[in-house]
Motif scaffolding. Structure first.
Motif, PDB file in Angstrom:
ATOM      1  N   GLN A 295      11.364  33.521  92.842  1.00  0.00           N
ATOM      2  CA  GLN A 295      12.377  34.255  92.082  1.00  0.00           C
ATOM      3  C   GLN A 295      11.937  35.704  91.886  1.00  0.00           C
ATOM      4  O   GLN A 295      12.745  36.624  91.993  1.00  0.00           O
ATOM      5  CB  GLN A 295      12.635  33.592  90.722  1.00  0.00           C
ATOM      6  N   GLY A 296      10.662  35.907  91.609  1.00  0.00           N
ATOM      7  CA  GLY A 296      10.124  37.260  91.441  1.00  0.00           C
ATOM      8  C   GLY A 296      10.273  38.092  92.706  1.00  0.00           C
ATOM      9  O   GLY A 296      10.619  39.276  92.643  1.00  0.00           O
ATOM     10  N   LYS A 297      10.013  37.482  93.859  1.00  0.00           N
ATOM     11  CA  LYS A 297      10.169  38.184  95.140  1.00  0.00           C
ATOM     12  C   LYS A 297      11.627  38.580  95.367  1.00  0.00           C
ATOM     13  O   LYS A 297      11.910  39.691  95.821  1.00  0.00           O
ATOM     14  CB  LYS A 297       9.679  37.308  96.301  1.00  0.00           C
ATOM     15  N   ILE A 298      12.536  37.673  95.061  1.00  0.00           N
ATOM     16  CA  ILE A 298      13.967  37.957  95.238  1.00  0.00           C
ATOM     17  C   ILE A 298      14.405  39.063  94.275  1.00  0.00           C
ATOM     18  O   ILE A 298      15.163  39.965  94.651  1.00  0.00           O
ATOM     19  CB  ILE A 298      14.807  36.668  95.072  1.00  0.00           C
ATOM     20  N   PHE A 299      13.902  39.030  93.058  1.00  0.00           N
ATOM     21  CA  PHE A 299      14.206  40.079  92.080  1.00  0.00           C
ATOM     22  C   PHE A 299      13.752  41.437  92.626  1.00  0.00           C
ATOM     23  O   PHE A 299      14.470  42.434  92.514  1.00  0.00           O
ATOM     24  CB  PHE A 299      13.535  39.764  90.747  1.00  0.00           C
TER      25      PHE A 299
ATOM     26  N   ARG B  12      23.568  43.152 102.961  1.00  0.00           N
ATOM     27  CA  ARG B  12      22.178  43.468 102.602  1.00  0.00           C
ATOM     28  C   ARG B  12      21.779  42.910 101.235  1.00  0.00           C
ATOM     29  O   ARG B  12      20.602  42.959 100.868  1.00  0.00           O
ATOM     30  CB  ARG B  12      21.976  44.977 102.635  1.00  0.00           C
ATOM     31  N   ILE B  13      22.731  42.386 100.462  1.00  0.00           N
ATOM     32  CA  ILE B  13      22.421  41.823  99.147  1.00  0.00           C
ATOM     33  C   ILE B  13      21.616  40.541  99.356  1.00  0.00           C
ATOM     34  O   ILE B  13      22.019  39.674 100.137  1.00  0.00           O
ATOM     35  CB  ILE B  13      23.715  41.558  98.350  1.00  0.00           C
ATOM     36  N   PRO B  14      20.473  40.401  98.686  1.00  0.00           N
ATOM     37  CA  PRO B  14      19.625  39.222  98.910  1.00  0.00           C
ATOM     38  C   PRO B  14      20.361  37.886  98.815  1.00  0.00           C
ATOM     39  O   PRO B  14      20.101  36.979  99.609  1.00  0.00           O
ATOM     40  CB  PRO B  14      18.548  39.356  97.829  1.00  0.00           C
ATOM     41  N   SER B  15      21.281  37.735  97.903  1.00  0.00           N
ATOM     42  CA  SER B  15      21.976  36.449  97.736  1.00  0.00           C
ATOM     43  C   SER B  15      22.933  36.116  98.866  1.00  0.00           C
ATOM     44  O   SER B  15      23.430  35.001  98.935  1.00  0.00           O
ATOM     45  CB  SER B  15      22.745  36.426  96.407  1.00  0.00           C
ATOM     46  N   SER B  16      23.183  37.054  99.766  1.00  0.00           N
ATOM     47  CA  SER B  16      24.050  36.746 100.909  1.00  0.00           C
ATOM     48  C   SER B  16      23.409  35.705 101.823  1.00  0.00           C
ATOM     49  O   SER B  16      24.102  35.052 102.593  1.00  0.00           O
ATOM     50  CB  SER B  16      24.389  38.018 101.698  1.00  0.00           C
TER      51      SER B  16
ATOM     52  N   GLU C 190      24.017  28.078  90.640  1.00  0.00           N
ATOM     53  CA  GLU C 190      23.050  28.207  89.541  1.00  0.00           C
ATOM     54  C   GLU C 190      22.023  27.082  89.541  1.00  0.00           C
ATOM     55  O   GLU C 190      20.843  27.307  89.266  1.00  0.00           O
ATOM     56  CB  GLU C 190      23.769  28.216  88.196  1.00  0.00           C
ATOM     57  N   ALA C 191      22.449  25.873  89.831  1.00  0.00           N
ATOM     58  CA  ALA C 191      21.527  24.732  89.815  1.00  0.00           C
ATOM     59  C   ALA C 191      20.457  24.892  90.891  1.00  0.00           C
ATOM     60  O   ALA C 191      19.288  24.593  90.652  1.00  0.00           O
ATOM     61  CB  ALA C 191      22.294  23.426  90.004  1.00  0.00           C
ATOM     62  N   SER C 192      20.850  25.385  92.065  1.00  0.00           N
ATOM     63  CA  SER C 192      19.870  25.603  93.138  1.00  0.00           C
ATOM     64  C   SER C 192      18.894  26.701  92.756  1.00  0.00           C
ATOM     65  O   SER C 192      17.694  26.610  93.012  1.00  0.00           O
ATOM     66  CB  SER C 192      20.576  25.979  94.438  1.00  0.00           C
ATOM     67  N   TRP C 193      19.406  27.780  92.139  1.00  0.00           N
ATOM     68  CA  TRP C 193      18.541  28.895  91.733  1.00  0.00           C
ATOM     69  C   TRP C 193      17.495  28.425  90.725  1.00  0.00           C
ATOM     70  O   TRP C 193      16.334  28.831  90.785  1.00  0.00           O
ATOM     71  CB  TRP C 193      19.384  30.032  91.151  1.00  0.00           C
ATOM     72  N   ALA C 194      17.880  27.541  89.827  1.00  0.00           N
ATOM     73  CA  ALA C 194      16.950  27.046  88.806  1.00  0.00           C
ATOM     74  C   ALA C 194      15.781  26.287  89.427  1.00  0.00           C
ATOM     75  O   ALA C 194      14.706  26.196  88.820  1.00  0.00           O
ATOM     76  CB  ALA C 194      17.691  26.161  87.814  1.00  0.00           C
ATOM     77  N   LYS C 195      15.967  25.758  90.634  1.00  0.00           N
ATOM     78  CA  LYS C 195      14.915  24.998  91.310  1.00  0.00           C
ATOM     79  C   LYS C 195      13.976  25.883  92.129  1.00  0.00           C
ATOM     80  O   LYS C 195      12.962  25.407  92.623  1.00  0.00           O
ATOM     81  CB  LYS C 195      15.546  23.945  92.231  1.00  0.00           C
ATOM     82  N   VAL C 196      14.311  27.155  92.292  1.00  0.00           N
ATOM     83  CA  VAL C 196      13.469  28.073  93.059  1.00  0.00           C
ATOM     84  C   VAL C 196      12.217  28.369  92.236  1.00  0.00           C
ATOM     85  O   VAL C 196      12.323  28.711  91.048  1.00  0.00           O
ATOM     86  CB  VAL C 196      14.235  29.383  93.392  1.00  0.00           C
ATOM     87  N   PRO C 197      11.020  28.234  92.840  1.00  0.00           N
ATOM     88  CA  PRO C 197       9.785  28.512  92.099  1.00  0.00           C
ATOM     89  C   PRO C 197       9.781  29.938  91.532  1.00  0.00           C
ATOM     90  O   PRO C 197      10.343  30.859  92.127  1.00  0.00           O
ATOM     91  CB  PRO C 197       8.691  28.334  93.149  1.00  0.00           C
ATOM     92  N   GLU C 198       9.144  30.105  90.382  1.00  0.00           N
ATOM     93  CA  GLU C 198       9.129  31.385  89.685  1.00  0.00           C
ATOM     94  C   GLU C 198       8.605  32.522  90.568  1.00  0.00           C
ATOM     95  O   GLU C 198       9.147  33.629  90.529  1.00  0.00           O
ATOM     96  CB  GLU C 198       8.287  31.261  88.419  1.00  0.00           C
ATOM     97  N   ALA C 199       7.576  32.254  91.365  1.00  0.00           N
ATOM     98  CA  ALA C 199       7.027  33.294  92.238  1.00  0.00           C
ATOM     99  C   ALA C 199       8.073  33.759  93.256  1.00  0.00           C
ATOM    100  O   ALA C 199       8.200  34.959  93.531  1.00  0.00           O
ATOM    101  CB  ALA C 199       5.776  32.787  92.954  1.00  0.00           C
TER     102      ALA C 199
END
Length: 119
Positions: free
Chosen positions: A22-26, A98-102, A11-20
């Motif tokens: 995060q949007g791409k990963i979503f 195939r899950i992005p978080s893998s 979770e801490a690493s994810w919080a540091k990912v830029p919003e743009a």
């Protein structure tokens, strides 16, 4: 057979990912979900709120005890899941890969225990 694909990330690493980003990963998640719906593998799936919203429940000597937060401190936290229908473990693993978080977390593949039919 049904499998649960448990998605773990830091979770801490994810919080540091830029919003743009995060949007791409979503969007990747949305594409993945559409694809497994179309293929007939999708059964269910949800993202989870952060671990700070979790409550752990234990019963000791008949008393219910609650603790704020997750069961255990770990490097990666459970962030969501997919329940899928797959013909075997190999297919379930292929779906998990195939899950992005893998790419930066891990996906635990667990078979669902069959429910006995009522007699």
């Amino acid at each position: 057979m049904k499998y649960l694909l448990l998605i773990y990330e830091n979770e801490a690493s994810w919080a540091k990912v830029p919003e743009a980003e995060q949007g791409k990963i979503f969007e990747e998640y949305m594409d993945y979900t559409r694809a497994i719906r179309q293929s007939g593998n999708y059964v269910a799936g949800e993202a989870l709120q952060p671990t700070s919203s979790a409550t752990t429940v234990r019963v000791k000597n008949g008393k219910t005890l609650t603790t704020d937060g997750p069961f255990a401190e770990t490097r990666e936290q459970l962030g969501g899941f997919y329940m899928v229908e797959a013909k075997n473990l190999d297919e379930a693993i292929a779906l998990a890969a195939r899950i992005p978080s893998s790419r930066n977390g891990s996906i635990e593949v667990r078979p669902i225990m069959p429910t006995p039919s009522p007699e």
